[in-house]
Design a protein around this motif. Structure first.
Motif, PDB file in Angstrom:
ATOM      1  N   ARG A   1      40.316  -2.035  13.847  1.00 21.07           N
ATOM      2  CA  ARG A   1      40.157  -0.755  13.148  1.00 21.07           C
ATOM      3  C   ARG A   1      41.493  -0.280  12.576  1.00 21.07           C
ATOM      4  N   HIS A   2      42.545  -0.352  13.370  1.00 17.70           N
ATOM      5  CA  HIS A   2      43.865   0.094  12.898  1.00 17.70           C
ATOM      6  C   HIS A   2      44.323  -0.725  11.697  1.00 17.70           C
ATOM      7  N   PHE A   3      44.144  -2.043  11.776  1.00 13.57           N
ATOM      8  CA  PHE A   3      44.538  -2.894  10.662  1.00 13.57           C
ATOM      9  C   PHE A   3      43.738  -2.567   9.408  1.00 13.57           C
ATOM     10  N   LEU A   4      42.409  -2.449   9.564  1.00 12.13           N
ATOM     11  CA  LEU A   4      41.567  -2.148   8.403  1.00 12.13           C
ATOM     12  C   LEU A   4      41.901  -0.786   7.807  1.00 12.13           C
ATOM     13  N   GLU A   5      42.204   0.192   8.646  1.00 15.84           N
ATOM     14  CA  GLU A   5      42.566   1.516   8.133  1.00 15.84           C
ATOM     15  C   GLU A   5      43.899   1.491   7.398  1.00 15.84           C
ATOM     16  N   ASP A   6      44.801   0.608   7.821  1.00 17.54           N
ATOM     17  CA  ASP A   6      46.070   0.439   7.099  1.00 17.54           C
ATOM     18  C   ASP A   6      45.869  -0.327   5.794  1.00 17.54           C
ATOM     19  N   LEU A   7      44.971  -1.294   5.815  1.00 18.57           N
ATOM     20  CA  LEU A   7      44.774  -2.196   4.688  1.00 18.57           C
ATOM     21  C   LEU A   7      43.922  -1.592   3.572  1.00 18.57           C
ATOM     22  N   CYS A   8      42.872  -0.875   3.946  1.00 18.25           N
ATOM     23  CA  CYS A   8      41.870  -0.411   2.988  1.00 18.25           C
ATOM     24  C   CYS A   8      41.875   1.097   2.848  1.00 18.25           C
ATOM     25  N   THR A   9      41.361   1.569   1.730  1.00 18.28           N
ATOM     26  CA  THR A   9      41.160   3.006   1.562  1.00 18.28           C
ATOM     27  C   THR A   9      39.929   3.418   2.361  1.00 18.28           C
ATOM     28  N   ALA A  10      39.786   4.698   2.592  1.00 18.36           N
ATOM     29  CA  ALA A  10      38.615   5.206   3.314  1.00 18.36           C
ATOM     30  C   ALA A  10      37.331   4.838   2.577  1.00 18.36           C
ATOM     31  N   SER A  11      37.339   4.920   1.257  1.00 19.81           N
ATOM     32  CA  SER A  11      36.123   4.600   0.503  1.00 19.81           C
ATOM     33  C   SER A  11      35.809   3.101   0.556  1.00 19.81           C
ATOM     34  N   GLU A  12      36.831   2.249   0.567  1.00 18.97           N
ATOM     35  CA  GLU A  12      36.585   0.801   0.703  1.00 18.97           C
ATOM     36  C   GLU A  12      35.971   0.482   2.060  1.00 18.97           C
ATOM     37  N   LEU A  13      36.472   1.106   3.108  1.00 14.46           N
ATOM     38  CA  LEU A  13      35.923   0.886   4.451  1.00 14.46           C
ATOM     39  C   LEU A  13      34.486   1.387   4.543  1.00 14.46           C
ATOM     40  N   GLN A  14      34.236   2.530   3.941  1.00 17.76           N
ATOM     41  CA  GLN A  14      32.888   3.085   3.952  1.00 17.76           C
ATOM     42  C   GLN A  14      31.931   2.153   3.212  1.00 17.76           C
ATOM     43  N   GLU A  15      32.350   1.631   2.083  1.00 10.53           N
ATOM     44  CA  GLU A  15      31.516   0.723   1.297  1.00 10.53           C
ATOM     45  C   GLU A  15      31.219  -0.563   2.075  1.00 10.53           C
ATOM     46  N   MET A  16      32.224  -1.146   2.697  1.00 13.19           N
ATOM     47  CA  MET A  16      32.002  -2.370   3.467  1.00 13.19           C
ATOM     48  C   MET A  16      31.086  -2.102   4.657  1.00 13.19           C
ATOM     49  N   SER A  17      31.264  -0.980   5.306  1.00 13.85           N
ATOM     50  CA  SER A  17      30.416  -0.614   6.440  1.00 13.85           C
ATOM     51  C   SER A  17      28.968  -0.426   6.004  1.00 13.85           C
ATOM     52  N   ARG A  18      28.780   0.202   4.867  1.00 13.85           N
ATOM     53  CA  ARG A  18      27.435   0.399   4.335  1.00 13.85           C
ATOM     54  C   ARG A  18      26.767  -0.932   3.993  1.00 13.85           C
ATOM     55  N   ARG A  19      27.540  -1.850   3.451  1.00 12.16           N
ATOM     56  CA  ARG A  19      26.985  -3.166   3.103  1.00 12.16           C
ATOM     57  C   ARG A  19      26.559  -3.932   4.352  1.00 12.16           C
ATOM     58  N   LEU A  20      27.343  -3.840   5.410  1.00  6.95           N
ATOM     59  CA  LEU A  20      26.965  -4.511   6.647  1.00  6.95           C
ATOM     60  C   LEU A  20      25.693  -3.897   7.223  1.00  6.95           C
ATOM     61  N   LEU A  21      25.586  -2.571   7.171  1.00  4.64           N
ATOM     62  CA  LEU A  21      24.362  -1.914   7.628  1.00  4.64           C
ATOM     63  C   LEU A  21      23.172  -2.338   6.768  1.00  4.64           C
TER      64      LEU A  21
END
Length: 99
Positions: free
Chosen positions: A27-47
């Motif tokens: 989580r820490h790495f992804l939050e450093d690497l990606c924007t909040a909207s990118e993380l939200q989009e990837m999370s939505r796609r997995l769901l």
């Protein structure tokens, strides 16, 4: 350092992800690497992938995830004809949840 091509850059990222040992580190790495909207989009796609594999219909998935039907269709194509990334991850998550 020499310039890396796209395949080498992706491989470097994958190797970096594989060094993470806990969900918190990931989580820490992804939050450093990606924007909040990118993380939200990837999370939505997995769901969406999980819902597709559970035979939910596009309109229900769109309603629950906020994704467009075009994006849901792309996720569905990846599940059916892609590299089995979604399938492997979701299968492993399901097995872990059953333990």
């Amino acid at each position: 350092m020499r310039n890396l091509n796209n395949d080498e850059l992706l491989e470097y990222l994958c190797q970096g992800l594989l060094t993470l040992q806990t969900p918190e580190e990931c989580r820490h790495f992804l939050e450093d690497l990606c924007t909040a909207s990118e993380l939200q989009e990837m999370s939505r796609r997995l769901l969406a992938a999980r819902m597709l594999m559970d035979n939910h219909i596009y309109t229900e998935i769109a309603s629950q995830t906020g994704l467009s039907t075009a994006t849901i269709s792309r996720v569905n194509r990846c599940i059916k004809y892609g590299n089995e990334g979604y399938v492997k991850v979701l299968d492993r998550l399901n097995r872990k949840a059953r333990r």
